[in-house]
Structures are given as structure tokens and as C-alpha cells.
Scaffold this motif. Structure first.
Motif, PDB file in Angstrom:
ATOM      1  N   GLY A 239       0.790  -1.227   0.000  1.00  0.00           N
ATOM      2  CA  GLY A 239       0.000   0.000   0.000  1.00  0.00           C
ATOM      3  C   GLY A 239       0.820   1.272   0.000  1.00  0.00           C
ATOM      4  N   LYS A 240       2.071   1.189  -0.446  1.00  0.00           N
ATOM      5  CA  LYS A 240       2.971   2.345  -0.401  1.00  0.00           C
ATOM      6  C   LYS A 240       2.928   3.189  -1.679  1.00  0.00           C
ATOM      7  CE  LYS A 240       4.726   0.903   3.550  1.00  0.00           C
ATOM      8  NZ  LYS A 240       4.443   1.619   4.811  1.00  0.00           N
ATOM      9  N   LEU A 241       2.390   2.636  -2.773  1.00  0.00           N
ATOM     10  CA  LEU A 241       2.423   3.322  -4.061  1.00  0.00           C
ATOM     11  C   LEU A 241       1.046   3.840  -4.462  1.00  0.00           C
ATOM     12  CD1 LEU A 241       4.692   0.891  -6.140  1.00  0.00           C
ATOM     13  CD2 LEU A 241       5.368   2.957  -4.917  1.00  0.00           C
ATOM     14  N   LEU A 242       1.038   4.951  -5.156  1.00  0.00           N
ATOM     15  CA  LEU A 242      -0.189   5.536  -5.666  1.00  0.00           C
ATOM     16  C   LEU A 242      -0.681   4.734  -6.872  1.00  0.00           C
ATOM     17  CD1 LEU A 242      -2.228   7.923  -5.652  1.00  0.00           C
ATOM     18  CD2 LEU A 242      -0.648   9.116  -7.198  1.00  0.00           C
ATOM     19  N   ASP A 243      -1.945   4.369  -6.873  1.00  0.00           N
ATOM     20  CA  ASP A 243      -2.553   3.689  -8.012  1.00  0.00           C
ATOM     21  C   ASP A 243      -2.723   4.705  -9.142  1.00  0.00           C
ATOM     22  OD1 ASP A 243      -4.039   2.274  -9.845  1.00  0.00           O
ATOM     23  OD2 ASP A 243      -5.850   2.150  -8.592  1.00  0.00           O
ATOM     24  N   LEU A 244      -2.009   4.486 -10.248  1.00  0.00           N
ATOM     25  CA  LEU A 244      -2.015   5.438 -11.362  1.00  0.00           C
ATOM     26  C   LEU A 244      -3.083   5.131 -12.405  1.00  0.00           C
ATOM     27  CD1 LEU A 244       1.845   5.654 -11.971  1.00  0.00           C
ATOM     28  CD2 LEU A 244       0.439   7.049 -10.437  1.00  0.00           C
ATOM     29  N   THR A 245      -3.784   4.019 -12.244  1.00  0.00           N
ATOM     30  CA  THR A 245      -4.739   3.593 -13.270  1.00  0.00           C
ATOM     31  C   THR A 245      -5.756   4.674 -13.621  1.00  0.00           C
ATOM     32  OG1 THR A 245      -4.495   1.365 -12.339  1.00  0.00           O
ATOM     33  CG2 THR A 245      -6.208   1.686 -13.997  1.00  0.00           C
ATOM     34  N   PRO A 246      -6.432   5.289 -12.635  1.00  0.00           N
ATOM     35  CA  PRO A 246      -7.409   6.329 -12.993  1.00  0.00           C
ATOM     36  C   PRO A 246      -6.771   7.568 -13.602  1.00  0.00           C
ATOM     37  CG  PRO A 246      -7.147   6.192 -10.603  1.00  0.00           C
ATOM     38  CD  PRO A 246      -6.443   5.012 -11.183  1.00  0.00           C
ATOM     39  N   ILE A 247      -5.553   7.872 -13.206  1.00  0.00           N
ATOM     40  CA  ILE A 247      -4.859   9.039 -13.760  1.00  0.00           C
ATOM     41  C   ILE A 247      -4.538   8.802 -15.237  1.00  0.00           C
ATOM     42  CG2 ILE A 247      -2.753  10.431 -13.646  1.00  0.00           C
ATOM     43  CD1 ILE A 247      -2.684   9.929 -10.653  1.00  0.00           C
ATOM     44  N   LEU A 248      -4.064   7.602 -15.555  1.00  0.00           N
ATOM     45  CA  LEU A 248      -3.745   7.280 -16.945  1.00  0.00           C
ATOM     46  C   LEU A 248      -5.003   7.289 -17.805  1.00  0.00           C
ATOM     47  CD1 LEU A 248      -1.120   4.410 -16.524  1.00  0.00           C
ATOM     48  CD2 LEU A 248      -0.758   6.870 -16.653  1.00  0.00           C
TER      49      LEU A 248
ATOM     50  N   ASP B 220      14.537  -4.810 -21.326  1.00  0.00           N
ATOM     51  CA  ASP B 220      13.372  -4.624 -20.475  1.00  0.00           C
ATOM     52  C   ASP B 220      12.946  -3.163 -20.408  1.00  0.00           C
ATOM     53  OD1 ASP B 220      15.028  -3.260 -18.669  1.00  0.00           O
ATOM     54  OD2 ASP B 220      15.286  -4.983 -17.367  1.00  0.00           O
ATOM     55  N   VAL B 221      11.874  -2.923 -19.677  1.00  0.00           N
ATOM     56  CA  VAL B 221      11.378  -1.569 -19.416  1.00  0.00           C
ATOM     57  C   VAL B 221      11.152  -1.439 -17.914  1.00  0.00           C
ATOM     58  CG1 VAL B 221      10.367  -1.054 -21.669  1.00  0.00           C
ATOM     59  CG2 VAL B 221       9.059  -2.405 -20.030  1.00  0.00           C
ATOM     60  N   ASN B 222      12.175  -1.738 -17.150  1.00  0.00           N
ATOM     61  CA  ASN B 222      12.046  -1.811 -15.692  1.00  0.00           C
ATOM     62  C   ASN B 222      12.381  -0.512 -14.973  1.00  0.00           C
ATOM     63  OD1 ASN B 222      11.110  -3.958 -13.989  1.00  0.00           O
ATOM     64  ND2 ASN B 222      12.521  -5.321 -15.044  1.00  0.00           N
ATOM     65  N   ASN B 223      12.999   0.436 -15.639  1.00  0.00           N
ATOM     66  CA  ASN B 223      13.371   1.678 -14.956  1.00  0.00           C
ATOM     67  C   ASN B 223      12.318   2.749 -15.203  1.00  0.00           C
ATOM     68  OD1 ASN B 223      16.350   0.432 -15.733  1.00  0.00           O
ATOM     69  ND2 ASN B 223      16.237   1.382 -13.709  1.00  0.00           N
ATOM     70  N   GLY B 224      11.861   3.371 -14.134  1.00  0.00           N
ATOM     71  CA  GLY B 224      10.823   4.378 -14.300  1.00  0.00           C
ATOM     72  C   GLY B 224      10.595   5.196 -13.047  1.00  0.00           C
ATOM     73  N   TYR B 225       9.385   5.724 -12.923  1.00  0.00           N
ATOM     74  CA  TYR B 225       9.025   6.558 -11.777  1.00  0.00           C
ATOM     75  C   TYR B 225       7.807   5.984 -11.067  1.00  0.00           C
ATOM     76  CZ  TYR B 225      12.189  10.366 -13.056  1.00  0.00           C
ATOM     77  OH  TYR B 225      13.307  11.123 -13.322  1.00  0.00           O
ATOM     78  N   GLY B 226       7.824   6.118  -9.745  1.00  0.00           N
ATOM     79  CA  GLY B 226       6.684   5.771  -8.913  1.00  0.00           C
ATOM     80  C   GLY B 226       6.298   6.976  -8.078  1.00  0.00           C
ATOM     81  N   PHE B 227       5.139   6.882  -7.409  1.00  0.00           N
ATOM     82  CA  PHE B 227       4.600   8.008  -6.662  1.00  0.00           C
ATOM     83  C   PHE B 227       4.062   7.514  -5.323  1.00  0.00           C
ATOM     84  CE2 PHE B 227       4.343   8.462 -11.177  1.00  0.00           C
ATOM     85  CZ  PHE B 227       4.811   9.734 -11.434  1.00  0.00           C
ATOM     86  N   SER B 228       4.327   8.246  -4.288  1.00  0.00           N
ATOM     87  CA  SER B 228       3.904   7.837  -2.954  1.00  0.00           C
ATOM     88  C   SER B 228       2.385   7.827  -2.851  1.00  0.00           C
ATOM     89  CB  SER B 228       4.482   8.795  -1.913  1.00  0.00           C
ATOM     90  OG  SER B 228       3.932   8.538  -0.630  1.00  0.00           O
ATOM     91  N   ALA B 229       1.851   6.821  -2.176  1.00  0.00           N
ATOM     92  CA  ALA B 229       0.403   6.736  -1.974  1.00  0.00           C
ATOM     93  C   ALA B 229      -0.123   7.975  -1.261  1.00  0.00           C
ATOM     94  CB  ALA B 229       0.065   5.475  -1.175  1.00  0.00           C
ATOM     95  N   SER B 230       0.693   8.578  -0.405  1.00  0.00           N
ATOM     96  CA  SER B 230       0.258   9.755   0.343  1.00  0.00           C
ATOM     97  C   SER B 230      -0.032  10.946  -0.565  1.00  0.00           C
ATOM     98  CB  SER B 230       1.308  10.145   1.390  1.00  0.00           C
ATOM     99  OG  SER B 230       2.523  10.524   0.762  1.00  0.00           O
ATOM    100  N   ALA B 231       0.594  10.987  -1.753  1.00  0.00           N
ATOM    101  CA  ALA B 231       0.352  12.088  -2.681  1.00  0.00           C
ATOM    102  C   ALA B 231      -1.095  12.104  -3.168  1.00  0.00           C
ATOM    103  CB  ALA B 231       1.298  12.004  -3.872  1.00  0.00           C
ATOM    104  N   GLY B 232      -1.752  10.947  -3.134  1.00  0.00           N
ATOM    105  CA  GLY B 232      -3.136  10.883  -3.557  1.00  0.00           C
ATOM    106  C   GLY B 232      -4.106  11.415  -2.524  1.00  0.00           C
ATOM    107  N   GLU B 233      -3.611  11.674  -1.313  1.00  0.00           N
ATOM    108  CA  GLU B 233      -4.464  12.169  -0.235  1.00  0.00           C
ATOM    109  C   GLU B 233      -4.459  13.685  -0.145  1.00  0.00           C
ATOM    110  OE1 GLU B 233      -2.826  10.252   3.144  1.00  0.00           O
ATOM    111  OE2 GLU B 233      -3.219   8.213   2.394  1.00  0.00           O
TER     112      GLU B 233
END
Length: 468
Positions: free
Chosen positions: A138-147, A342-355
Motif C-alpha cells: 500500500g505504499k504506491l499511488l494507483d495510477l490507473t485512474p490518472i492514466l 526490459d522496461v524496468n526503470n521508471g518513476y513511482g509516486f507515494s500513496a500519500s500524494a493521492g491524499e
């Protein structure tokens, strides 16, 4: 199935329009909620009263990036341009850029921050297995709705490394492959061409050594550097799918063919094909050995092509560098044209940013401005990073004008299959064991290929049992 240019990174590039995402709109029109229509004056008064003004109070967010060092300045410039655009779009926002070595970020800082529950709002994130572990916690922001909102969910070539239970928790910034960079000028002086058989490659290594040159660049202070080549060798002998089977128990690290890969790497070490003292060298020295002409070959990722551009450390070798895949080995298992990509390098976002509404707006703006065709092409042209998003074929043809990149693409296209790097397939404890202990012990002569296989299998079985 033979790949074409339109299947770069083993995934078909299809036509896509220039991406133009839309920003977050916090100003919602007032509604009458079924009441009789008000006069124009009253409606205007109601609208003013119900609109929520956008706050301009200063606030700060941190971006943890890994674009540190002279050879990553182009990549950093792209990030800085995106930062400027986002800050202009989000009132009051100031980004703090926190640059950290990629290995330190992944294995130390981010792990500790995730455990403590205080990761940066935006951070460099490794796809598989890291993103799945953090998403499960539960540490990462779900990006599905944003995409979906931005209309770019289907614009990526492959989001599997960042997907957990059908939801997307990170975005790949680009793709990569691995192979040998070689000094074309030196090869021409010997009348050589890129080797097409393993015996030919080994003869070239021996002849380079006899010529008083260093055959292979070496820098093994960080274990992931020698493991790039070692990973490819054991995948040649044991098959490109063997590493994926370690975590399932279908294959073992001490299987004879895997050990053959370790043994071949050790044989090259013992023959003096790497620079003496490599265990004390950092990755930056790895590049310098090649760009200075001291080493004739360097096994590395396709991202290294950015070094051989005007103003970069390998500027003197522009037009003098080639790229080839490891040739087939005698008796090797499976597809002998396979290479790591591969395509393994990228960016993630903290779940807290969604709050936080303003932080969420900043995340959306960052994604819109970073993940689009313009930035993907800049990464390709300026930094040698293969696109992670679908790009029209004609656009690719227009932008790949660099001879080395064209050669890299040709090598990727000639491979019939690919495999991801080992650290995206096995558990963290296994990665730590091979990266921090076993590969250095093998190079330093403190272990044998057989003992290395046994030690890794012991850790693998413990890791497998922990998830049962």
C-alpha cells in the motif's frame, strides 16, 4: 518470430498521435440541483460563492532521481525541463530534486523510506519485483485512474513490470538492451569484424590481450556491473528462460549449465581479459577504460550510447563504436540470439500524494509532461534511451539518425527473443547474495563456480519457502 524495427523491445510500436494530456481542473461549475433557474445576476453570485479558489500557498515536493554523474546530464536536463513545466502549471509548487546513485536508491534509501513510511512524493522506481512489493504494502499511488484521465493508458509498450493485481503503480521511462560495445577503429586495424561465433569472440579476446590491450572493461565494486555479462553467459548455456524458473523451483542455480556460465566468466577473469584490480573500480571507471582506448570491448546497456555524443565523455569515439550481441555458444540451450532487454526503470509516486489535492495535481502534471512522445524522442535522440511508449514508425525513422543507435536497433531486431535481467525475476535476498557476495568472491578467487551455484541455491530455496 523475427523482430522488425516496429518490434523494438520485443513489443510492437504502433501509430500514436503526439500525446497531449489534460491538466486537473479544480473549478467545477455550480449546479442548480433541480431548483428553478436563477437570474443571470443570481447565477453569477451563486457561481462566485460556490467556486473554490485554487490555493497559491507555497508547498514543496521531492523528486528522487538517479540522474547523477557526467554521463547522465542529458537525462537530468530532460527531468529539469519537466520540473519547470510542472511548477508553472501548479500554483505554489516547488520541487526539490534529490539525486542519488541508482544502486543506493534502490537497495538502501528507498527500501528504508518505504519501511518507515516516508518515501519522497515522486521517485525513481524499479519495476519488477520492487513495484509489486511496494504496491502490495500500500505504499504506491494507483495510477490507473490518472492514466485513464490523461488518455495514455494504452500508449505504453509494456506496463507489466509496474502492474499489480490489474492496477498500475509506476511508469517506465524507457527501455534498454545489453550487448558488447566495441572499438571499430581497433577492429579495422586488425581486419576484424564483429564476431559471429563464440570461438571467434574468444580468439579476439586472446589476441587483444596478446597485443597488450585490455580486452574487456571491468569494474566490479558494484556487483550489478559484472553481472550484466555473467547473466547473459548463464542464459546462453542454460537458456534465456532459466532465471525465471529459479523462483518457481523449476530450475536451480547449481544446475550444470548455469554453472557453465559462471565458469566461463571465471575463465575470462583468470586469463586476464578484464583490467587488473577491477574489484576496486566503480561504474564510472568502467566507461573510462573504454572511452580512453585502454579496453577494446565493454559489455553494457544500450543507454551507454549516450556517452558517444558531442560534449560527452566518449566524444572522441563518435563514429568509431559498434555494438554486437553475444554469439551462440556450443551446446547452449534455447534461443541463442536472445538478449537482455526490459522496461524496468521508471518513476513511482507515494500513496500519500493521492491524499492531498495539490500534490495529486502535481503528480498528474508530472505524468502528462514527462510521459509523452516529445520526451520519449528526446530520451532516444539525446540520451540513447529506447522508447517505452508507442511511437509511429515514420517518426522513429526520422529521429534515429545516429549510426551507433541504428546499429543497436539492428542488433535488437535480429534477436528472436529476449529475457529480463536476473534482479527482476528473483527475490531481493537472492539478488543481494549474488550482487554483494558471490560475484565478487568468484572474481577474487574466494569461491568456485560450483560453490557459487550451491550458495545461491541455498538462499533461493529459503526465499522460495518464505513465500509459500
Amino acid at each position: 518470430m523475427r523482430k522488425s524495427l516496429t518490434m523494438l523491445l520485443s513489443l510492437m510500436f504502433v501509430s500514436s498521435a503526439l500525446l497531449a494530456g489534460c491538466g486537473d481542473n479544480n473549478n467545477n461549475a455550480a449546479s442548480n440541483n433541480g431548483e428553478p433557474a436563477a437570474t443571470n445576476e443570481a447565477a453569477a453570485t451563486n457561481a462566485v460563492a460556490t467556486e473554490e479558489p485554487v490555493s497559491t500557498e507555497p508547498f514543496e515536493m521531492t523528486i528522487r532521481h538517479t540522474q547523477v554523474g557526467a554521463d547522465k546530464q542529458k537525462r537530468l536536463a530532460i527531468l529539469e525541463d519537466v520540473v519547470g513545466k510542472v511548477q508553472a502549471e501548479v500554483p505554489g509548487l516547488t520541487f526539490k530534486l534529490d539525486g542519488v546513485d541508482s544502486d543506493v536508491n534502490r537497495k538502501e534509501k528507498l527500501r528504508g523510506e518505504m519501511a518507515a513510511g516516508n518515501p519522497p512524493e515522486i521517485f525513481d522506481l524499479f519495476g519488477s519485483p520492487d513495484s509489486k512489493i511496494y504496491a502490495k504494502e500500500g505504499k504506491l499511488l494507483d495510477l490507473t485512474p490518472i492514466l485513464d484521465e490523461l488518455g495514455i493508458k494504452d500508449k505504453f509498450s509494456n506496463l507489466d513490470p509496474f502492474t499489480y493485481e490489474g492496477k498500475i503503480y509506476g511508469l517506465p521511462i524507457g527501455g534498454s538492451g545489453e550487448g558488447f560495445f566495441y572499438n571499430k577503429e581497433y577492429y579495422a586495424s586488425k581486419g576484424w569484424k564483429a564476431p559471429t561465433t563464440f570461438a571467434e569472440l574468444e580468439q579476439q579476446l586472446a589476441d587483444i590481450k596478446a597485443d597488450g590491450k585490455v580486452p574487456l572493461a571491468g569494474a566490479s565494486k558494484a556487483g550489478w556491473v559484472p553481472l550484466m555479462l555473467a547473466n547473459h553467459l548463464w542464459s546462453r548455456y542454460a537458456g534465456p528462460d532459466v532465471t525465471a524458473k529459479f523462483a518457481t523451483g523449476e530450475a536451480k542455480w547449481n544446475d550444470p549449465n548455469v554453472v557453465k556460465g559462471f565458469a566461463k566468466y571465471k575463465e575470462w577473469v583468470d586469463k586476464g581479459y578484464f583490467k587488473k584490480g577491477e574489484l576496486g573500480f566503480e561504474y564510472a571507471e568502467y566507461t573510462t577504460q573504454f572511452t580512453s582506448g585502454e579496453a577494446i570491448l565493454m559489455y553494457d546497456g544500450t543507454w551507454k550510447s549516450s556517452v558517444f555524443k558531442a560534449g560527452q565523455s566518449g566524444e572522441g569515439l563518435i563514429g568509431k563504436v559498434g555494438f554486437f550481441n553475444i554469439p551462440p555458444v556450443d551446446g547452449g540451450v534455447g534461443d541463442q540470439t536472445a538478449l537482455m532487454r526490459d522496461v524496468n526503470n521508471g518513476y513511482g509516486f507515494s500513496a500519500s500524494a493521492g491524499e492531498d489535492e495539490r500534490q495529486l495535481a502535481a503528480v498528474k502534471s508530472f505524468i502528462k509532461n514527462m510521459f509523452n512522445e516529445e520526451m520519449q524522442l528526446r530520451g532516444l535522440v539525446e540520451d540513447g534511451v529506447l522508447p517505452a511508449m508507442k511511437i509511429d514508425q515514420a517518426v522513429l525513422n526520422e529521429n534515429i539518425t545516429d549510426d551507433l543507435m541504428s546499429e543497436i536497433v539492428a542488433v535488437l531486431n535480429s534477436s528472436q527473443s529476449s529475457f529480463p535481467a536476473f534482479d527482476s525475476l528473483v527475490q531481493a535476498d537472492v539478488t543481494t547474495e549474488i550482487s554483494n557476495i558471490q560475484i565478487q568472491s568468484l572474481i577474487g578467487g574466494q569461491t568456485t563456480p560450483e560453490k557459487m551455484g550451491d550458495a545461491l541455491q541455498k538462499i533461493q530455496e529459503e526465499a522460495n519457502a518464505a513465500v509459500e
